[in-house]
Design a protein around this motif. Structure first.
Motif, PDB file in Angstrom:
ATOM      1  N   LEU A 192       0.818  -1.219   0.000  1.00  0.00           N
ATOM      2  CA  LEU A 192       0.000   0.000   0.000  1.00  0.00           C
ATOM      3  C   LEU A 192       0.851   1.267   0.000  1.00  0.00           C
ATOM      4  N   GLU A 193       2.105   1.156   0.418  1.00  0.00           N
ATOM      5  CA  GLU A 193       2.999   2.307   0.402  1.00  0.00           C
ATOM      6  C   GLU A 193       3.561   2.593  -0.986  1.00  0.00           C
ATOM      7  N   VAL A 194       3.392   1.654  -1.909  1.00  0.00           N
ATOM      8  CA  VAL A 194       3.838   1.879  -3.285  1.00  0.00           C
ATOM      9  C   VAL A 194       2.862   2.856  -3.934  1.00  0.00           C
ATOM     10  N   GLN A 195       3.418   3.931  -4.489  1.00  0.00           N
ATOM     11  CA  GLN A 195       2.570   4.941  -5.111  1.00  0.00           C
ATOM     12  C   GLN A 195       1.707   4.309  -6.200  1.00  0.00           C
ATOM     13  N   TYR A 196       0.460   4.713  -6.276  1.00  0.00           N
ATOM     14  CA  TYR A 196      -0.539   4.281  -7.248  1.00  0.00           C
ATOM     15  C   TYR A 196      -1.241   2.973  -6.884  1.00  0.00           C
ATOM     16  N   VAL A 197      -0.788   2.264  -5.846  1.00  0.00           N
ATOM     17  CA  VAL A 197      -1.510   1.074  -5.399  1.00  0.00           C
ATOM     18  C   VAL A 197      -2.742   1.545  -4.633  1.00  0.00           C
ATOM     19  N   GLU A 198      -3.898   1.052  -5.033  1.00  0.00           N
ATOM     20  CA  GLU A 198      -5.163   1.478  -4.436  1.00  0.00           C
ATOM     21  C   GLU A 198      -5.634   0.537  -3.328  1.00  0.00           C
ATOM     22  N   SER A 199      -5.472  -0.782  -3.519  1.00  0.00           N
ATOM     23  CA  SER A 199      -5.876  -1.739  -2.487  1.00  0.00           C
ATOM     24  C   SER A 199      -5.098  -3.031  -2.648  1.00  0.00           C
ATOM     25  N   VAL A 200      -4.994  -3.754  -1.516  1.00  0.00           N
ATOM     26  CA  VAL A 200      -4.247  -5.014  -1.479  1.00  0.00           C
ATOM     27  C   VAL A 200      -5.011  -5.990  -0.601  1.00  0.00           C
ATOM     28  N   ASN A 201      -5.082  -7.249  -1.045  1.00  0.00           N
ATOM     29  CA  ASN A 201      -5.668  -8.313  -0.242  1.00  0.00           C
ATOM     30  C   ASN A 201      -4.705  -9.492  -0.305  1.00  0.00           C
ATOM     31  N   VAL A 202      -4.157  -9.863   0.853  1.00  0.00           N
ATOM     32  CA  VAL A 202      -3.199 -10.973   0.924  1.00  0.00           C
ATOM     33  C   VAL A 202      -3.852 -12.133   1.659  1.00  0.00           C
ATOM     34  N   PRO A 260       2.251   1.171 -10.480  1.00  0.00           N
ATOM     35  CA  PRO A 260       3.687   0.992 -10.547  1.00  0.00           C
ATOM     36  C   PRO A 260       4.027  -0.240 -11.374  1.00  0.00           C
ATOM     37  N   ASP A 261       5.288  -0.475 -11.596  1.00  0.00           N
ATOM     38  CA  ASP A 261       5.647  -1.680 -12.342  1.00  0.00           C
ATOM     39  C   ASP A 261       5.868  -2.850 -11.385  1.00  0.00           C
ATOM     40  N   LEU A 262       5.990  -4.023 -11.941  1.00  0.00           N
ATOM     41  CA  LEU A 262       6.160  -5.241 -11.156  1.00  0.00           C
ATOM     42  C   LEU A 262       7.341  -5.139 -10.212  1.00  0.00           C
ATOM     43  N   GLN A 263       8.464  -4.619 -10.683  1.00  0.00           N
ATOM     44  CA  GLN A 263       9.669  -4.571  -9.860  1.00  0.00           C
ATOM     45  C   GLN A 263       9.469  -3.722  -8.613  1.00  0.00           C
ATOM     46  N   GLU A 264       8.714  -2.635  -8.725  1.00  0.00           N
ATOM     47  CA  GLU A 264       8.442  -1.805  -7.545  1.00  0.00           C
ATOM     48  C   GLU A 264       7.671  -2.598  -6.493  1.00  0.00           C
ATOM     49  N   MET A 265       6.689  -3.383  -6.942  1.00  0.00           N
ATOM     50  CA  MET A 265       5.885  -4.170  -6.007  1.00  0.00           C
ATOM     51  C   MET A 265       6.715  -5.273  -5.363  1.00  0.00           C
ATOM     52  N   VAL A 266       7.502  -5.967  -6.160  1.00  0.00           N
ATOM     53  CA  VAL A 266       8.367  -7.033  -5.633  1.00  0.00           C
ATOM     54  C   VAL A 266       9.361  -6.443  -4.635  1.00  0.00           C
ATOM     55  N   GLU A 312       9.970  -7.457  -0.719  1.00  0.00           N
ATOM     56  CA  GLU A 312      11.293  -7.885  -0.265  1.00  0.00           C
ATOM     57  C   GLU A 312      11.812  -6.986   0.853  1.00  0.00           C
ATOM     58  N   ASP A 313      11.570  -5.680   0.754  1.00  0.00           N
ATOM     59  CA  ASP A 313      11.988  -4.764   1.803  1.00  0.00           C
ATOM     60  C   ASP A 313      11.286  -5.050   3.122  1.00  0.00           C
ATOM     61  N   ALA A 314      10.088  -5.641   3.050  1.00  0.00           N
ATOM     62  CA  ALA A 314       9.347  -6.020   4.253  1.00  0.00           C
ATOM     63  C   ALA A 314       9.816  -7.368   4.812  1.00  0.00           C
ATOM     64  N   GLY A 315      10.709  -8.052   4.089  1.00  0.00           N
ATOM     65  CA  GLY A 315      11.290  -9.296   4.591  1.00  0.00           C
ATOM     66  C   GLY A 315      10.714 -10.566   4.006  1.00  0.00           C
ATOM     67  N   TYR A 316      10.005 -10.457   2.888  1.00  0.00           N
ATOM     68  CA  TYR A 316       9.375 -11.625   2.258  1.00  0.00           C
ATOM     69  C   TYR A 316       9.792 -11.697   0.802  1.00  0.00           C
ATOM     70  N   ALA A 317       9.465 -12.795   0.159  1.00  0.00           N
ATOM     71  CA  ALA A 317       9.773 -12.969  -1.260  1.00  0.00           C
ATOM     72  C   ALA A 317       8.488 -12.865  -2.057  1.00  0.00           C
ATOM     73  N   ALA A 318       8.581 -12.216  -3.205  1.00  0.00           N
ATOM     74  CA  ALA A 318       7.438 -12.108  -4.124  1.00  0.00           C
ATOM     75  C   ALA A 318       7.936 -12.487  -5.501  1.00  0.00           C
ATOM     76  N   SER A 319       7.105 -13.190  -6.235  1.00  0.00           N
ATOM     77  CA  SER A 319       7.543 -13.628  -7.557  1.00  0.00           C
ATOM     78  C   SER A 319       6.376 -13.848  -8.489  1.00  0.00           C
ATOM     79  N   LYS A 320       6.710 -13.814  -9.756  1.00  0.00           N
ATOM     80  CA  LYS A 320       5.738 -14.247 -10.757  1.00  0.00           C
ATOM     81  C   LYS A 320       6.075 -15.680 -11.117  1.00  0.00           C
ATOM     82  N   VAL A 321       5.072 -16.424 -11.482  1.00  0.00           N
ATOM     83  CA  VAL A 321       5.283 -17.836 -11.811  1.00  0.00           C
ATOM     84  C   VAL A 321       5.027 -18.042 -13.284  1.00  0.00           C
TER      85      VAL A 321
END
Length: 80
Positions: A35-45, A61-67, A71-80
Motif C-alpha cells: 500500500l505504500e507503493v505509489q498508485y496502489v489502491e488496495s491489497v488483499n493478501v 507501478p511496475d512489477l519490480q516496484e511491487m516485488v 522484499e523490503d518487508a522481509g518476504y519474497a514475491a515472484s511471478k510464476v
C-alpha cells in the motif's frame, strides 16, 4: 505468480505469489508494504495460499516496484 488484467480503463489488478509468511502479522506487513507503493489502491493478501491481489492505477507501478516493496518487508514475491 503474476496475473494482470484490466478492471476498467484506469485500474488494473495484479496477483503475486508471496513466500515466507507465517501469521496474520506477516499478512499485515505485506499489505502495508504494498500500500505504500505509489498508485496502489488496495491489497488483499491470503495467508493460506500466499497470494496477494493488488489493485493499482494503470501504467503505475511496475512489477519490480511491487516485488521490491515485499522484499523490503522481509518476504519474497515472484511471478510464476
Amino acid at each position: 505468480m503474476l496475473k494482470e488484467k484490466i478492471i476498467n480503463n484506469r485500474m488494473r489488478t495484479m496477483t503475486l505469489k508471496i513466500e515466507g509468511m507465517g501469521c496474520s502479522g506477516c499478512v499485515n506487513s505485506v499489505e502495508q508494504a504494498l500500500l505504500e507503493v505509489q498508485y496502489v489502491e488496495s491489497v488483499n493478501v491470503d495467508l493460506d495460499s500466499g497470494i496477494a491481489k493488488i489493485i493499482y492505477r494503470e501504467n503505475e507501478p511496475d512489477l519490480q516496484e511491487m516485488v521490491q516493496a515485499v522484499e523490503d518487508a522481509g518476504y519474497a514475491a515472484s511471478k510464476v
